[in-house]
Design an enzyme around this catalytic site. Structure first.
Site, short mmCIF file in Angstrom:
data_model
loop_
_atom_site.label_atom_id
_atom_site.label_comp_id
_atom_site.label_asym_id
_atom_site.label_seq_id
_atom_site.Cartn_x
_atom_site.Cartn_y
_atom_site.Cartn_z
N ASP A 30 6.33 0.55 7.16
CA ASP A 30 4.93 0.25 6.79
C ASP A 30 4.49 1.18 5.66
O ASP A 30 3.87 2.19 5.91
CB ASP A 30 4.06 0.41 8.03
CG ASP A 30 2.61 0.02 7.78
OD1 ASP A 30 2.33 -0.61 6.76
OD2 ASP A 30 1.76 0.36 8.62
N HIS A 87 0.84 -1.20 0.00
CA HIS A 87 0.00 0.00 0.00
C HIS A 87 0.87 1.24 0.00
O HIS A 87 1.94 1.27 0.64
CB HIS A 87 -1.00 0.00 1.16
CG HIS A 87 -0.41 -0.03 2.53
ND1 HIS A 87 0.06 1.10 3.17
CD2 HIS A 87 -0.21 -1.04 3.41
CE1 HIS A 87 0.50 0.78 4.37
NE2 HIS A 87 0.36 -0.53 4.54
N GLU A 133 -5.08 1.83 2.34
CA GLU A 133 -5.07 0.59 3.12
C GLU A 133 -5.33 0.89 4.59
O GLU A 133 -6.05 0.18 5.27
CB GLU A 133 -3.70 -0.11 2.97
CG GLU A 133 -3.66 -1.52 3.59
CD GLU A 133 -3.28 -1.55 5.07
OE1 GLU A 133 -3.47 -2.58 5.71
OE2 GLU A 133 -2.80 -0.51 5.60
N ASP A 192 -0.17 4.31 0.97
CA ASP A 192 -0.51 5.31 2.00
C ASP A 192 0.20 5.02 3.32
O ASP A 192 0.63 3.89 3.58
CB ASP A 192 -2.03 5.41 2.20
CG ASP A 192 -2.68 4.11 2.63
OD1 ASP A 192 -2.29 3.04 2.13
OD2 ASP A 192 -3.60 4.14 3.48
ZN LIG Z 1 0.73 -1.45 6.37
#
Ligand SMILES: [Zn+2]
Length: 386
Positions: A106, A74, A138, A76
């Site tokens: 992340d 993802h 996400e 975002d």
């Molecule tokens: Zn994540």
């Protein structure tokens, strides 16, 4: 010496500079990634959200065929507001073998490594397709991935395996619960507390609703799937917040219940939703509307992230275990986009650089050694697909 790792770090530095907080546009980062992918000969597809300010990027190399592997991430990141960062969260900093910045762990580290692999991939020589699925939103309920997976379903495209590069410390993860969040709103009719029968008490209806929900919870505990490795092994239900009414002597006109469930299998979630709907339609609403025809119950879906159900036969687990030299696979307590890909019939694992403990925190970082392990996995994958 390590070209792929160096390239990954350089690309990660570029990606961190795009402040792709979920509330904001990701189009700058998507255009940047699309350029690198199309330069490498990939076929590019963008799918925008309703507002046109965010997009999924789906890119493919190799034969136009079913099967193959998806590298999924993802674009975002979560907000940085109110967090005590040592430096600028959107300017990557390297210190002590770590790369700091919002999204390093992340999960832009995985995306950077996936894109850095491109020079090693020759689409004409791939025997099976390699797809790149980079999604939006996400962190606010997997909205982009939902759209992307529906798009793939409509096209009849079913990749054989997907690696979702969320931070697992490069351990192979084959399962997680889903996460469904709801707010249920009750609208009754206000009145004087001395004549409760002339109104419809929304708080009372909310309490009865929660009572039914807790009975369903007990059923779920009693029907945990045999051999379930989740902790706890059943689908959980939690009532997180209740609010309603105005004063001791007023019939409560409105009430709200915030609740969630974490299903270990999709049918549990369906069962709970159906049972509550039936309870409202057959019991609560008739009682409410006998007094006040305008009375209502409305359930708002805050998020419905599908779980990743562990499967005995999992091509992705076999592949990634071999590539990373690991035996066995774990379950994790956080949810990802994997369940959506699994709903296509694609075999999935979650495996990516960095630790979930660093995600969403100030001074988020990924260890360079983790990124290096991710690079080795992706190099092995390139060989496997050629
Ligand atoms: Zn994540």
């Amino acid at each position: 010496m390590d070209r792929l790792l160096d390239d990954s770090i350089a690309i990660l530095d570029e990606l961190i500079a795009f402040p792709t907080v979920s509330a904001d546009s990701n189009l700058g980062m998507v255009a940047h990634l699309a350029q690198r992918l199309s330069d490498a000969g990939a076929r590019i597809e963008l799918s925008h959200d309703d507002g046109g300010t965010k997009a999924n990027l789906f890119a493919s190399l190799g034969p136009e065929a079913d099967g193959g592997v998806v590298l999924s991430g993802h674009t975002d990141v979560v907000p940085v507001g109110g967090q005590p960062w040592t430096g600028d969260p959107f300017a990557m900093a390297a210190r002590d073998g770590r790369l700091y910045g919002r999204g390093t762990c992340d999960m832009k580290g995985f995306i950077a490594a996936a894109v850095a692999l491109l020079p090693q991939l020759d689409g004409d020589r791939l025997r099976r397709p390699l797809h790149f699925a980079f999604t939006y939103d996400e962190e606010v309920g997997c909205l982009g991935a939902r759209q992307l997976v529906e798009h793939l379903r409509a096209r009849g495209l079913r990749p054989a395996a997907a690696i979702i590069g969320e931070p697992t410390g490069m351990r192979v993860v084959e399962g997680h619960k889903g996460c469904h969040e709801y707010t249920t709103l009750f609208t009754g009719r206000e009145g004087h507390g001395s004549v409760p029968e002339r109104g419809v008490n929304a708080v009372e209806m909310a309490v009865r609703y929660v009572h039914r929900l807790l009975a369903l919870r007990d059923e779920l505990i009693a029907s945990a799937p045999e051999g379930s490795r989740f902790a706890p092994p059943w689908t959980t239900v939690n009532v997180g917040r209740m609010a309603g009414g105005t004063a001791h002597n007023v019939i409560a006109g409105e009430a709200a219940v915030d609740w969630e469930m974490r299903p270990v299998r999709a049918e549990d979630a369906r069962h709970v939703r159906d049972a509550l709907e039936a309870y409202c339609a057959q019991v609560l609403l008739p009682a409410m509307r006998a007094v006040a025809p305008e009375a209502r119950i409305e359930t708002r879906v805050i998020g419905e992230v599908a779980g990743l159900e562990p499967a005995d036969d999992n091509l992705a687990r076999r592949l990634v275990s071999e590539l990373t030299g690991q035996d066995g696979a774990e379950l994790v307590p956080f949810s990802t986009e994997a369940g959506l890909f699994q709903s296509l019939g694609t075999h999935c694992v979650v495996c990516g650089p960095g630790e979930i403990a660093q995600a969403h925190k100030p001074d988020e970082f990924v260890e360079i050694a983790q990124l290096a392990r991710c690079c080795r996995m992706l190099e092995g994958l390139a060989v496997n697909l050629t």
